[in-house]
Scaffold this motif. Structure first.
Motif: not given
Length: 293
Positions: A29-32, A37-38, A49-50, A267-268
């Motif tokens: 769940a945290t991975t997804l 969020l990335s 915000k997307w 993202a990182i």
């Protein structure tokens, strides 16, 4: 064969269901969530915000620490794979021959594994400190008129000092794994190789080492994970800066730093996840092909 009762099903369901639930919630769940969020811009307080792939564009085009961190993580992986892992295998082979005081050597080599990488980082400061470090004292570079080397302050040197300490810890872990593997090898295989005229070296590389393929896979996966999740030791030394930048440090700085950028840090984290999975899958596929041959 006894039929399962309702109580049996309940116990089995709890024993299997709870670990699976924890795994789904705490890992997947945290991975997804990180992947989702990335693609957003969020500071952890305001609205989400997307932003699409804007975080990834900035990461690869306008964020210089990222390339440095990638290089350091790959250097970490190469050092553990080429230096520390073979050294751990060598220790295991020597100790498997039941030399004198083997128990003492085994305990001494394994001791760093008991310590966390954060503690290893503090030990590194005691050894490599410029003014009061043990290494400069041993080299006679702490008195008046001396020229002490700044082992952990010089960005051209500190990564290598940290790799030595991380390799010191990793080799003990690998030693224990290979010792267990060597104990499980059928002695008749070695005896058959000796009867056929094989030397000790030929017996090890052509008979013993191939038999330990499952252990090799475990060691390979652990080496990749250890190299890419490295964080504690560099953060304990200088917060992962000035030559010790790693992907894990960049993730931490962006997510819980002063200027929180959870989307960018995620993202990182996704890039680190892809590198980890790619390395592990490639290694396992190579081992499987060799096993089929």
């Amino acid at each position: 064969m006894r039929r399962l009762t309702t109580r049996d099903r309940l116990v089995i369901g709890l024993l299997l269901g709870l670990p699976l639930l924890f795994d789904l919630v705490l890992v997947w769940a945290t991975t997804l969530a990180s992947v989702g969020l990335s693609f957003t811009g969020w500071d952890g307080i305001g609205s989400i915000k997307w932003v699409g792939v804007a975080n990834y564009k900035e990461l690869f085009t306008n964020y210089p620490p990222f390339a440095t961190a990638i290089y350091h993580n790959l250097l970490w992986l190469a050092f553990l794979a080429v230096v520390a892992t073979p050294l751990g295998l060598l220790f295991a082979v020597l100790l498997d021959r039941k030399i004198r005081f083997s128990r003492f050597y085994q305990s001494a080599i394994y001791l760093p594994v008991v310590l966390s990488l954060a503690v290893i980082g503090f030990i590194s400061q005691l050894i490599f400190s410029r003014d009061n470090g043990a290494l400069n004292a041993l080299l006679g570079q702490t008195g008046p008129g001396s020229h002490p080397v700044d082992w952990i302050g010089d960005p051209h040197l500190n990564i290598w000092m940290v790799l030595l300490m991380a390799g010191w810890r990793h080799s003990g872990y690998v030693m224990v794994l290979y010792l267990a593997g060597l104990k499980s090898v059928d002695p008749t295989l070695k005896e058959a190789a000796a009867i056929d005229g094989a030397s000790s070296r030929q017996t090890f590389f052509r008979v013993v080492f191939p038999v330990m393929r499952p252990v090799n896979v475990i060691v390979g996966v652990i080496t990749v994970i250890e190299a890419l999740r490295a964080f504690d030791i560099v953060y304990a030394i200088n917060n992962g800066k000035n030559g010790l930048e790693l992907l894990s440090v960049l993730i931490t700085d962006n997510i819980i730093g002063e200027a929180s950028r959870i989307g960018f840090g995620s993202a990182i984290a996704v890039v680190l996840l892809l590198i980890s999975v790619g390395c592990i899958v490639a290694y396992c596929m190579t081992e499987l092909r060799e096993e089929k041959r």
